[in-house]
Design an enzyme around this catalytic site. Structure first.
Site, PDB file in Angstrom:
ATOM      1  N   GLY B  15       0.824  -1.191   0.000  1.00 15.81           N
ATOM      2  CA  GLY B  15       0.000   0.000   0.000  1.00 15.81           C
ATOM      3  C   GLY B  15       0.857   1.239   0.000  1.00 15.81           C
ATOM      4  N   GLY B  17       0.324   5.745   0.609  1.00 17.38           N
ATOM      5  CA  GLY B  17      -0.632   6.810   0.845  1.00 17.38           C
ATOM      6  C   GLY B  17       0.005   7.949   1.589  1.00 17.38           C
ATOM      7  N   GLY B  20       2.808   7.232   4.002  1.00 20.59           N
ATOM      8  CA  GLY B  20       4.024   6.654   3.423  1.00 20.59           C
ATOM      9  C   GLY B  20       3.705   5.314   2.798  1.00 20.59           C
ATOM     10  CG  ASP B 130      -9.038   7.023  10.926  1.00 21.28           C
ATOM     11  OD1 ASP B 130     -10.164   7.379  10.518  1.00 21.28           O
ATOM     12  OD2 ASP B 130      -8.149   6.594  10.168  1.00 21.28           O
TER      13      ASP B 130
END
Lengths: 339, 678
Positions: B15, B17, B20, B130
């Site tokens: 991944g 984003g 990082g 989150d």
């Protein structure tokens, strides 16, 4: 000097170049660090060392001990006319106002002598006596890791634990000169008896000898450590230096004790940061030879226990002058106090 | 990708984003797969925010909870900051939900796990900030793991919108704090300070999503969604999914109230409401009988599900109330002819036999040292709790209450004090490949007696079957239908962890076989087992003196130095004054450690007659001997030792110097007290 071994060496610290020849007409100062060893140096005004001298202290006889001090000063002075003052960092409580040694836990008792007057009479120039940690703090502040800071807490971790405090650009000694006894921070009510007569002092856990004591105790309380490399050395002579070396070699027992020592020290350092909001904490002394293995646990514990705003503007760093901090600081104290 | 960072070999990027890159990596030091988050340099460029982030992340890394993804390390190499965390195979909850509501069983299972994780984090002052369905991983065994505790703030401070698209959905991914405002609390959306109640809101949104298959606040753009979060009332979940119990919808409504003050004020009451509702629904009720705030009581109507439920009910109903004495001497006096001997003992543990027996199933200890098997610890206990809770004569402590005992050496008497239970079911498991071995013990918390113990082997890939089998064996064990396993047999197990656990368990039992087991344990090749055996012997006290002296003599004869040392240590710690002359003899033992342990023991006993020998030891060349002698003399405080100790103030060994100084200060104190007394 009697039968004591003497040793001379030349080296340099500070910004000055190494210069083995006598330096023309510049002002020179003598700095002494007095503990189980008397270490002295001829120091330039910029803090660089011109010449060193060292003898093992005679701790059984006060008269011989004082003569040793005079001999070291004279040996350093030799034929140098430019020496104008000597500073002494003393491992004990020094009454600053009266320049008298008040408490002297690890050395011979000299309280019946007027040490200051006797040294000035014998050497012929100004003598300044201060606590050894104050002298080392002054050295690190003027010429080492705390250069340029105004609010400094210096800790020396060795046979004992001492500290020096610079606040607002002034060395702080308290009303009589006894300030900075960090080693006698009480960290527990039911701790070990300390050389000062109290119990539970920081020194009873985190000084060099007490690190070794705890290593031995750890070995006894947890026999599984008997398989560690360090345990094999423990039948002989064990010193804090050996423990530090073993930790560097990743010995479990040594690492475990150093980590715990760091935690204890870090908590105490955090209290000081919270109390005084210093800009920098400088950690020196023989115990710091373990480097990050002790420094990191100190930092971690201090970070956990320090109020965030105070922590964010404070650095915790190792000393730069090593063992010379005391002699350089004592000489520079003599320089500045004489002025 | 063949790069190495510190001791991690990067394997594949999974991944990328705002925070990082995210890579699957292999930890060469600990021989395990991990996930590394390589933080973008600009995130860490500001000194203050870096420090704050590191402090917070380190705090979060201290969270140890089965439903929280563990952060192993936060470090920096060549200015590259990275976070190493647990690799969790599975799917994000977002993927699991898709667009349809989950089954109620799944909703409760996941909600209780995530809720427990949040409650644990909030208890330590850590707010996630989150929580969303893509930050929760569901493993193939159904375990929920919350990702990225303590990491969200860094991104939110930087105003970064995460746009991670993990290449492998099943792997741990980056957080997306500002990218998807659907889960964001109104106060966060307003840029106000957010506390733990912000997590409660986000958790409520996740609950809604699981229960309704849709998000409560939706819109075409992020601005639309944020407007909905701030100003629009959501459609109650029950209106989207009419199969939802009304109480569930009410719980969600409470959690996603606009004003923090109108929501649950902490996770605990929300969790309790979820638990009550979950249990009530299992019993076929339409909701909690007296409303959500009524303390939960097991319904009178008993579940008909589960073979062991029927078995236990049947067994309990047959239990006579007259055999309370069985509890006192469970092994010697158990009547083998009674099929219900163990059960009777439990039943009678409650004062008059009329009230219900209280029982707690504690988390099982993972002896495998394999984090991937950790989930068995709670899932086994949880399954057994659920089954046993259906028995009317038993009052079973909820799993959430006993979760705190996970990975602890447990003293049943402390569990009794804390939970007020008569018996505990506890044990451990060891997983090797596809096989699992579970050792379970039923212990009377009052007497410490092991009422029943058994080792059960099974197939690790079928958790439910194992659980079922254990339950049946437990029930059979309760009825006395199974021959109890001699707990000392476990000391012969080839696995060190099993032996260790057996000794620890015996320490809390009053099993008459314990002494022999401890003496056997002192001979064990594992130093950890030896150390635990020392603890056990010391707990037994003077009754152990004779067997330990015999063992010590044998070990000295056999030159088995380590066993001799541990035996000497045990002997010293027992504190039996009657053997001080034996200890004095041991001062001259050839094995210096044995001599040291004897010296320390004599010090503890304040044995004045040992002082001359101890003074002589101060002059020996062995540093350990001098140290132990100084310690002992400091304890005994005989002024006759003063001069000898003073000489040690100049010992070359710093530890001996420190110990001598301490001993002399003790002598001085005693002297001054005596002077004052005179």
């Amino acid at each position: 000097m009697g039968a004591q071994q003497a040793e001379e060496s030349r080296q340099s610290h500070g910004d000055g170049e190494v210069n083995h020849s006598m330096a023309g007409s510049e002002q020179l100062y003598i700095g002494l660090d007095v503990g189980r060893t008397i270490r002295g140096a001829l120091v330039r005004a910029d803090g660089s060392i011109l010449r060193q001298h060292r003898v093992v202290s005679e701790v059984s006889n006060a008269r011989i001990f004082i003569d040793q001090l005079i001999d070291v000063i004279k040996a350093l002075r030799a034929d140098t006319e430019e020496v104008t003052a000597a500073g002494i960092g003393w491992a004990g409580l020094v009454n600053q106002r009266e320049q008298r040694i008040e408490v002297n836990p690890n050395l011979v008792d000299v309280s019946s002598y007027d040490l200051h007057a006797e040294l000035e009479r014998a050497t012929g120039f100004t003598v300044v006596i201060d606590n050894d940690a104050n002298a080392a703090a002054y050295g690190e502040w003027r010429s080492g890791a705390a250069r340029g800071f105004n609010d400094v807490f210096y800790v020396t971790l060795g046979t004992g634990i001492g500290s020096g405090l610079i606040l607002g650009g002034q060395l702080q000694r308290g009303s009589r000169g006894f300030a900075g006894e960090f080693g006698h921070f009480k960290i527990s009510d039911d701790g070990l008896e300390c050389g000062c007569g109290g119990t539970g002092c920081l020194e009873t856990m985190a000084s060099g000898p007490n690190i070794v004591r705890r290593v031995r105790e750890q070995l006894f309380s947890d026999p599984s450590f008997s398989l560690s490399k360090l345990a094999r050395d423990m039948e002989g002579i064990l010193t804090a230096e050996r423990v530090e070396r073993a930790a560097i070699e990743k010995d479990d027992l040594a690492l475990s004790v150093l980590k715990e020592t760091g935690r204890i020290l870090g908590n105490a350092v955090a209290s000081v940061i919270n109390l005084l909001n210093v800009e920098v904490v400088v950690l020196g002394g023989g115990v710091m030879a373990a480097g990050d293995l002790i420094l990191e646990p100190i930092r971690e514990a201090a970070q956990r226990a320090t109020l965030s705003p105070a922590l964010e503007c404070c650095r915790i760093v190792p000393a730069e002058l090593g063992q010379d901090a005391g002699i350089i600081g004592a000489a520079l104290l003599a320089r500045d106090m004489r002025i | 990708m063949n790069k190495t960072i510190s001791h991690y070999e990067l394997q594949e990027e999974i991944g990328q984003g705002g925070m990082g890159r995210v890579c699957k990596a292999y930890d060469t030091m600990l021989d395990r797969t991990v996930v590394l988050k390589l933080l973008a340099p600009d995130l860490m460029s500001e000194d203050e925010s870096r420090k704050r982030f590191l402090r917070e992340a380190r705090l979060a890394s201290a969270l140890d909870h089965p439903n929280i993804c563990t952060i192993y390390e936060i470090a920096e190499v060549d200015n590259q900051y990275f976070i190493a965390m647990q690799y969790i195979p599975g799917k994000t909850l977002k993927k699991v939900i898709g667009t349809k509501p989950l089954s109620l069983d799944s909703v409760f299972s996941i909600a209780l796990q995530v809720g427990d994780a949040l409650a644990a984090a909030h208890a330590k002052g850590i707010v996630h900030r989150d929580i969303k369905s893509s930050n929760i991983i569901i493993t193939p065994s159904g375990k929920a793991k919350v990702l990225d505790f303590g990491l969200a703030k860094l991104l939110s401070e930087k105003g970064r919108v995460e746009a991670v698209e993990a290449q492998a959905e099943e792997l741990t991914r980056l957080g997306t704090p500002l990218g998807t405002p659907s889960y964001m609390s109104p106060e966060l959306a307003n840029g106000e300070r957010a506390d733990h109640r912000s997590d409660i809101f986000s958790f409520g949104v996740v609950l809604y999503e699981m229960a309704a298959g849709k998000l409560p606040f939706r819109g075409q753009t992020s601005v639309d969604v944020m407007h909905a979060v701030l100003h629009e009332a959501h459609k109650p979940a029950i209106e989207v999914n009419d199969k939802l119990p009304p109480d569930m919808s009410a719980i969600i409504d409470n959690a996603i109230a606009k004003k923090p003050a109108d929501r649950y004020q902490s996770m605990q009451p929300m969790l309790e409401d979820l638990q009550r509702l979950s249990v009530a629904l299992r019993f076929g009720a339409q909701g909690v009988p007296d409303g959500l705030t009524t303390p939960f009581v097991l319904p009178k109507r008993q579940s008909s599900r589960g073979v062991f439920g029927q078995l236990i009910r049947g067994l309990l109903s047959r239990a006579p109330a007259s055999e309370a004495q069985t509890l006192q001497q469970p092994t010697a006096r158990r009547d083998a002819s009674s099929p219900n001997a163990n059960l009777d003992a439990i039943s009678d543990a409650s004062s008059a036999g009329a009230s219900r027996t209280t029982l707690a199933v504690l988390p099982f200890r993972n002896l495998s040292g394999d984090a991937a098997s950790d989930f068995y610890a709670l899932s086994l206990a949880d399954g057994l709790t659920t089954e046993l809770a259906t028995i009317g004569s038993l009052s079973v402590t909820p799993s959430s209450t006993v979760a705190k005992y996970r990975d602890q050496a447990i003293d049943p008497s402390r569990v009794r004090a804390a939970l007020g239970v008569d018996v505990v079911l506890m044990g451990n498991f060891l997983k090797a490949g596809d096989r699992i071995r579970v050792t379970a013990q039923l212990i009377n918390t009052s007497s410490g007696a092991i009422l029943w113990s058994e080792k059960i082997d099974g197939d690790a890939t079928d958790v439910l079957a194992i659980q079922d089998r254990i339950s049946q064996r437990v029930i059979a064990g309760l009825s006395g239908g199974q021959a109890p396993l001699d707990p000392t047999h476990l000391l012969k197990d080839e696995n060190e962890e099993v032996r260790l656990d057996a000794v620890r368990t015996l320490q809390f039992s009053h099993d008459p076989r314990a002494l022999a087991a401890f003496v056997e344990g002192l001979r064990d090749p594992s130093l950890r087992v030896k150390a635990e055996a020392v603890e056990g012997v010391v707990k037994l006290g003077e009754q152990a003196t004779g067997p330990v002296i015999r063992l010590l003599n044998d070990a000295i004869d056999e030159a088995d130095n380590l066993t001799a040392r541990y035996a000497a240590k045990a002997l010293g710690l027992i504190g039996d004054r009657s053997i001080s002359s034996v200890l004095v003899e041991l001062l001259t033992s050839e094995d210096k450690f044995v001599a040291c342990e004897a010296a320390l023991a004599l010090g503890r006993l304040r044995e004045v007659k040992a002082v001359p020998d101890l003074i002589a030891m101060l002059d020996q060349s062995n540093g350990n001997i001098r140290f132990a002698a100084a310690e002992a003399l400091g304890q005994i405080c005989d002024p006759i030792a003063r001069q000898a100790l003073e000489r040690r103030l100049n010992d070359d060994d710093e530890g001996v110097r420190a110990k001598a100084r301490w001993a002399l200060s003790k002598l001085k104190k005693v002297a001054s007290r005596m002077a004052m007394a005179k």
